[in-house]
Every structure is written in structure tokens, then in C-alpha cells.
Motif scaffolding. Structure first.
Motif, PDB file in Angstrom:
ATOM      1  N   VAL A  42       0.912  -1.075   0.078  1.00  0.00           N
ATOM      2  CA  VAL A  42      -0.037   0.112  -0.099  1.00  0.00           C
ATOM      3  C   VAL A  42       0.846   1.212  -0.097  1.00  0.00           C
ATOM      4  CG1 VAL A  42      -1.755   1.442   1.249  1.00  0.00           C
ATOM      5  CG2 VAL A  42      -1.784  -1.243   1.089  1.00  0.00           C
ATOM      6  N   TRP A  59      -9.583   5.153  -1.732  1.00  0.00           N
ATOM      7  CA  TRP A  59      -8.671   4.416  -2.503  1.00  0.00           C
ATOM      8  C   TRP A  59      -8.981   4.485  -4.158  1.00  0.00           C
ATOM      9  CZ3 TRP A  59      -5.290   0.809  -0.126  1.00  0.00           C
ATOM     10  CH2 TRP A  59      -5.503   0.580   1.296  1.00  0.00           C
ATOM     11  N   SER A  78      -3.245   0.178  -3.641  1.00  0.00           N
ATOM     12  CA  SER A  78      -3.013  -1.242  -3.163  1.00  0.00           C
ATOM     13  C   SER A  78      -2.527  -1.980  -4.627  1.00  0.00           C
ATOM     14  CB  SER A  78      -4.107  -1.910  -2.570  1.00  0.00           C
ATOM     15  OG  SER A  78      -3.928  -3.257  -2.045  1.00  0.00           O
ATOM     16  N   SER A  86      -5.283   6.309  -1.325  1.00  0.00           N
ATOM     17  CA  SER A  86      -4.292   4.981  -0.924  1.00  0.00           C
ATOM     18  C   SER A  86      -4.372   4.075  -2.426  1.00  0.00           C
ATOM     19  CB  SER A  86      -4.646   4.406   0.153  1.00  0.00           C
ATOM     20  OG  SER A  86      -4.536   5.046   1.332  1.00  0.00           O
ATOM     21  N   LYS A 138       0.589   5.645  -0.076  1.00  0.00           N
ATOM     22  CA  LYS A 138      -0.633   6.707   0.057  1.00  0.00           C
ATOM     23  C   LYS A 138       0.187   8.162  -0.158  1.00  0.00           C
ATOM     24  CE  LYS A 138      -1.711   8.178   4.128  1.00  0.00           C
ATOM     25  NZ  LYS A 138      -2.317   8.050   5.655  1.00  0.00           N
ATOM     26  N   LYS A 187     -11.082   5.333   4.375  1.00  0.00           N
ATOM     27  CA  LYS A 187      -9.842   5.814   3.552  1.00  0.00           C
ATOM     28  C   LYS A 187     -10.582   6.067   2.087  1.00  0.00           C
ATOM     29  CE  LYS A 187      -6.043   3.794   6.135  1.00  0.00           C
ATOM     30  NZ  LYS A 187      -5.135   2.883   6.169  1.00  0.00           N
ATOM     31  N   GLU A 200      -6.261  12.039   1.709  1.00  0.00           N
ATOM     32  CA  GLU A 200      -5.292  11.354   1.132  1.00  0.00           C
ATOM     33  C   GLU A 200      -5.715   9.979   0.227  1.00  0.00           C
ATOM     34  OE1 GLU A 200      -2.354  12.643   0.695  1.00  0.00           O
ATOM     35  OE2 GLU A 200      -2.260  14.099   2.690  1.00  0.00           O
ATOM     36  N   ILE A 221       1.295   7.353  -7.271  1.00  0.00           N
ATOM     37  CA  ILE A 221       0.899   8.192  -6.346  1.00  0.00           C
ATOM     38  C   ILE A 221       1.220   9.717  -6.585  1.00  0.00           C
ATOM     39  CG2 ILE A 221       2.032   8.589  -3.926  1.00  0.00           C
ATOM     40  CD1 ILE A 221      -0.254   6.677  -3.829  1.00  0.00           C
TER      41      ILE A 221
END
Length: 224
Positions: free
Chosen positions: A2, A70, A19, A17, A4, A68, A15, A34
């Protein structure tokens, strides 16, 4: 694994994230993504659950999970599209497409979008020897045509053709995804050996490139 974003909170944005499987995805590609998302937010883009973004040819969707934000991607298993908490295919496809273009020294990427359409011949799904060629894209049309190489199959007959989404095409023939960012005027012959042609001239992969190594492997395995 992961990762972020680090700076979205500076502009009041949550923020983001991602995966990914470190055995499939290059860490440099994940870090690029990112940084790209961070930069988009700094430029004023706002992402929330249900928002989408195009990464290469992929359409990704933002979702909330475990409190979060994602970035999800299509699972390439189900039609209509289902989104899963991963960016593996997003980054693998993007890397392959960049490597193919670089192999034949085409600097500009002409990414389609997975929900654009292409045309396939009715023998396409059942054949392994194929070709794909691209005309100028327009709106919802990617410009891609995917056909068999049988001289007995008339690709000028509408009864022998179907218009489908690129997503459906790649679900059926995943190995074709690496060629999708090539420009109009391109033709790829996919028999035992891959040939790439642009406007009637064959493009030889540069030595040491991804496609050069792929063709070398085919030669060493006895395929011609």
C-alpha cells in the motif's frame, strides 16, 4: 503493498491510497502513480467516492473503504465492469504499452479508453492467428479493428463483424492489451511471430528492447 499520497491534506483533500502486488508491479511505477495523484489534487482536481480518472487506457474509480479513499480498477472478469481495490492491471498494462511503443521507437502514446469501441470479426474469439490495425480514433470509436487472417473470411461483409468495447475485447484476448497505445496507421500481425507495421513499413524493434527480447525468446523456443 500500500502507498498513500502525502500532500493532499494541504489543500483540504483526503489522502489517496493504492493497493498493489509488489511481485507484479514495479515500485517505480507505483510511486509514479502516487505522485501523479498528488499532483492532480494540487492542481485543483477533487476526487471522491464514485469519481473516475483515466490512467493510460484504464478507467479507474475512487471508492471509500475502511474510512480511506482508495483507487480501484476493473477486475477484467465480469461484464459489466466490477471494480476491485487494486491498481495491478492499471500499472502492468501501462508499463507494457509504454514498453511496446518504446520498442519500435514511437514516442507519442495514443491511449484509447477501455469503454471505447472496436470492431472484431466473428472468427476473432476462436482463432489464435490474428491481426489488429488502427485507423484514426473518433469520439467513442477507438479506431481498432481485430480480425482473423483467413482469406475466406470477408471482413468487408457487415455480417462477419461485431462492434464491442475494448474492455470486452481484452477480457477475451488479454495478450493484445500491450499494443493498444500504438497510433493510427499501425498493423500488428500476431501469428507465431509478432510483426509491427506502420503505414506499410515494418518496424523492427530496437536491440535490447522489450519486444526485441520477446521475439528473441520466440526464436529460441523454435517458433518462426
Amino acid at each position: 503493498m500500500v502507498l498513500k499520497t502525502q500532500y493532499c491534506h494541504r489543500v483540504g483533500h483526503p489522502e489517496i491510497s493504492i493497493s498493489f502486488d509488489g511481485n507484479r508491479v514495479l515500485s517505480t511505477d507505483a510511486e509514479w502513480l502516487i505522485n501523479y495523484l498528488d499532483a492532480k489534487v494540487q492542481e485543483g482536481d477533487v476526487f471522491e467516492a464514485g469519481s473516475t480518472i483515466q490512467i493510460g487506457w484504464m478507467v479507474n474509480r475512487f471508492e471509500m473503504a475502511d474510512g480511506k479513499l482508495w483507487l480501484f480498477e476493473p477486475d477484467f472478469r465480469i461484464i459489466p465492469i466490477e471494480f476491485v481495490n487494486s491498481v495491478d492491471r492499471t500499472l502492468v498494462h501501462l508499463r507494457l504499452q509504454k514498453d511496446i511503443n518504446d520498442s519500435v521507437e514511437i514516442k507519442d502514446y495514443s491511449f484509447p479508453v477501455l469503454n471505447q469501441s472496436g470492431i472484431i470479426c466473428t472468427h476473432f474469439l476462436s482463432q489464435s492467428d490474428l491481426f489488429m490495425e488502427r485507423t484514426t480514433p473518433s469520439d467513442r470509436d477507438s479506431g481498432w479493428f481485430f480480425g482473423c487472417i483467413s482469406l475466406q473470411h470477408d471482413h468487408n461483409d457487415p455480417a462477419c463483424l461485431r462492434r464491442v468495447s475494448l474492455y470486452e475485447t481484452i477480457c477475451a484476448k488479454p495478450h493484445l492489451v500491450e499494443f493498444l497505445a500504438l497510433p493510427s496507421g499501425i498493423r500488428i500481425n500476431l501469428k507465431k511471430r509478432v510483426e509491427v507495421w506502420l503505414n506499410g513499413s515494418e518496424l523492427r524493434p530496437k536491440e535490447g528492447s522489450y519486444l526485441f527480447a520477446k521475439l528473441l525468446d520466440q526464436d529460441l523456443s523454435g517458433e518462426t
